[in-house]
Design a protein around this motif. Sequence first.
Motif: not given
Length: 198
Positions: A88, A92, A114, A118
């Motif tokens: 992630v 992100a 997120v 996620q």
Amino acid sequence: VAALAACATPPEASVSTPPTTSSPGPSTATVSQPAFLSGAAGTALVLPGVCEDIYSDAMLAEMMATAPPLNDPGHTTPSTELAAGRAVLDVAPTLRCTWGGPSEYGLSTNVTIVDAGQSASIEQAAVESGMTCKPHAEGTICRTREDLFVDGELYATVGETHYFRDNGWVATHWTNFAPEGYTEDIVATLWPSLVPTG
């Protein structure tokens, strides 16, 4: 010891990050763009522009006194060892903040925007890794710590703390340095409506 080696920022360590732009303000942290995704009404997290903005004045002063410098470029320790979390962080919007130099002392924190999928995948990975999770401030906080020994002698203590709420995820990995109330202070600063008044 192998786990510590991953945390102690060896010279060859590196962190994969998405394209970044320099953050304004006094710190040298970087923020991935875009910096906002919508979440539940009134609770969506807006990513701060600089690391100083994620702490209360008292916590920032404590960190400056006990674990300088902030954002040493040589401090490359990731904020999590969870594979789902690192995946992630690669894509992100995130603000990375580190304390301490490239040594076996200090911590690294990412505040990340997120989506629901996620967040769920990281939280599940935290549970499966053996972290202890419980409700905190309308979200979930997970922790783990481990004492590492060499020849029967304590070599280092390492750990992680994660907080999940709506579109926000706060991840911290620490080595031999775990300030009391550190993540709770970040949560209270980023989601001030959760702080009791009166």
